[in-house]
Scaffold this motif. Sequence first.
Motif, PDB file in Angstrom:
ATOM      1  N   GLY A  78     -12.924   9.089  12.401  1.00  0.00           N
ATOM      2  CA  GLY A  78     -13.496   9.224  11.065  1.00  0.00           C
ATOM      3  C   GLY A  78     -14.968   9.561  11.160  1.00  0.00           C
ATOM      4  O   GLY A  78     -15.791   9.017  10.440  1.00  0.00           O
ATOM      5  N   ALA A  79     -15.290  10.494  12.050  1.00  0.00           N
ATOM      6  CA  ALA A  79     -16.688  10.734  12.443  1.00  0.00           C
ATOM      7  C   ALA A  79     -17.537  11.326  11.333  1.00  0.00           C
ATOM      8  O   ALA A  79     -18.769  11.243  11.386  1.00  0.00           O
ATOM      9  N   GLY A  80     -16.913  11.956  10.343  1.00  0.00           N
ATOM     10  CA  GLY A  80     -17.696  12.524   9.254  1.00  0.00           C
ATOM     11  C   GLY A  80     -18.691  13.555   9.752  1.00  0.00           C
ATOM     12  O   GLY A  80     -18.345  14.466  10.514  1.00  0.00           O
ATOM     13  N   THR A  81     -19.942  13.418   9.348  1.00  0.00           N
ATOM     14  CA  THR A  81     -20.967  14.395   9.722  1.00  0.00           C
ATOM     15  C   THR A  81     -21.607  14.096  11.065  1.00  0.00           C
ATOM     16  O   THR A  81     -22.569  14.756  11.449  1.00  0.00           O
ATOM     17  N   GLY A  82     -21.093  13.112  11.787  1.00  0.00           N
ATOM     18  CA  GLY A  82     -21.518  12.913  13.164  1.00  0.00           C
ATOM     19  C   GLY A  82     -22.791  12.134  13.377  1.00  0.00           C
ATOM     20  O   GLY A  82     -23.387  12.206  14.454  1.00  0.00           O
ATOM     21  N   THR A  96     -16.171  12.768  21.565  1.00  0.00           N
ATOM     22  CA  THR A  96     -15.226  13.550  20.774  1.00  0.00           C
ATOM     23  C   THR A  96     -15.216  12.981  19.365  1.00  0.00           C
ATOM     24  O   THR A  96     -14.869  11.814  19.154  1.00  0.00           O
ATOM     25  N   ALA A  97     -15.639  13.796  18.398  1.00  0.00           N
ATOM     26  CA  ALA A  97     -15.669  13.382  16.998  1.00  0.00           C
ATOM     27  C   ALA A  97     -14.359  13.790  16.334  1.00  0.00           C
ATOM     28  O   ALA A  97     -13.999  14.969  16.328  1.00  0.00           O
ATOM     29  N   VAL A  98     -13.660  12.814  15.778  1.00  0.00           N
ATOM     30  CA  VAL A  98     -12.346  13.049  15.172  1.00  0.00           C
ATOM     31  C   VAL A  98     -12.441  12.809  13.672  1.00  0.00           C
ATOM     32  O   VAL A  98     -12.941  11.768  13.227  1.00  0.00           O
ATOM     33  N   PHE A 130     -20.648  17.067  23.175  1.00  0.00           N
ATOM     34  CA  PHE A 130     -20.093  16.819  21.848  1.00  0.00           C
ATOM     35  C   PHE A 130     -18.990  17.812  21.571  1.00  0.00           C
ATOM     36  O   PHE A 130     -19.188  19.030  21.673  1.00  0.00           O
ATOM     37  N   THR A 131     -17.803  17.317  21.224  1.00  0.00           N
ATOM     38  CA  THR A 131     -16.696  18.165  20.795  1.00  0.00           C
ATOM     39  C   THR A 131     -16.072  17.546  19.546  1.00  0.00           C
ATOM     40  O   THR A 131     -16.254  16.357  19.265  1.00  0.00           O
ATOM     41  N   GLU A 148     -14.033   5.079  27.137  1.00  0.00           N
ATOM     42  CA  GLU A 148     -14.540   3.738  27.384  1.00  0.00           C
ATOM     43  C   GLU A 148     -14.969   3.070  26.069  1.00  0.00           C
ATOM     44  O   GLU A 148     -15.000   1.842  25.973  1.00  0.00           O
ATOM     45  N   LEU A 149     -15.304   3.889  25.082  1.00  0.00           N
ATOM     46  CA  LEU A 149     -15.764   3.377  23.789  1.00  0.00           C
ATOM     47  C   LEU A 149     -15.083   4.143  22.672  1.00  0.00           C
ATOM     48  O   LEU A 149     -15.086   5.381  22.662  1.00  0.00           O
ATOM     49  N   VAL A 150     -14.475   3.428  21.736  1.00  0.00           N
ATOM     50  CA  VAL A 150     -13.988   4.019  20.490  1.00  0.00           C
ATOM     51  C   VAL A 150     -14.824   3.440  19.370  1.00  0.00           C
ATOM     52  O   VAL A 150     -15.008   2.218  19.289  1.00  0.00           O
TER      53      VAL A 150
END
Length: 291
Positions: A78-82, A96-98, A130-131, A148-150
Amino acid sequence: MTDPRHPPIPPISARDEPRFRDGARKQALAGAFAGQGEDYDRLRPGYPDAALDAMLAPLIGSAPPTEAAPPLRAVDLGAGTGKLSWALVERGMEVTAVDTSEAMLAASRARGPAAPADAATADRAPAGTFTTRIAPAEATGLPAASAELVTVAQAWHWFDAEAASAEVLRLLAPGGVLALVWNMLDVTIPWVHRLSRIMHAGDIHREDFDPTVGPGLELTERRALTWEDPMPTQDVIDLARTRSYVITAPEERRQKVLANLDWYLHDHLGHVRGATVRVPYRTDLFLYRAA
């Protein structure tokens, strides 16, 4: 004597988490953000360094990673605008922004190296990578044990908690960490409480709030951080435009909310138009590991 500009409004929310009339209403409100990337990115605050330090501490300890160590991997759901994604990139992570919104992910890509935050960082490329990926949090399609981190910032309440928890457990590498984080207006301050009511801010939690997570995740740490975000008065008014209630409201109601905010800031509180207001925030951070 009570200051008439700051009446003693009950300061603490009674909500355990945001409330929705039904599943359809929840879906409609979540989808309302899809076209709000530019305003959301400009007006919503980032995350304090102390929150990022706490997220990474269980993974790197007190010592920074060496050049020989592989970069840590993060999946931001739910990364939105990052805003959080890029803060992690700047810490040297492979992120990885989802998100389900291409418009939001496009805004996240635009805030990368080609759009530095200020002149001081204009010639300094981020240390990490960043992807982006268009997918729901409950089924990202990413490889198992790939992070390693969500992280989930401002978005966990929009997900199916049980399904998203199962996906998090699938994504986490051994010893990995889930970080749930929310920025909220600090409604322990009476004038901010009233501001939030006028703005119809629905993401204010009670102080003992615990996110709902599925089986298999164990809470290891929680923190509450207070800080301030300086904003011109017009930006405080426009901040309401990024709220799902205002986005989905009929035009007449939307204009009434904005007019009430204008009156509150300039007439009631007495701020000069264009003056900078230090808006108090509270950041709630919850860290989990596989049980």
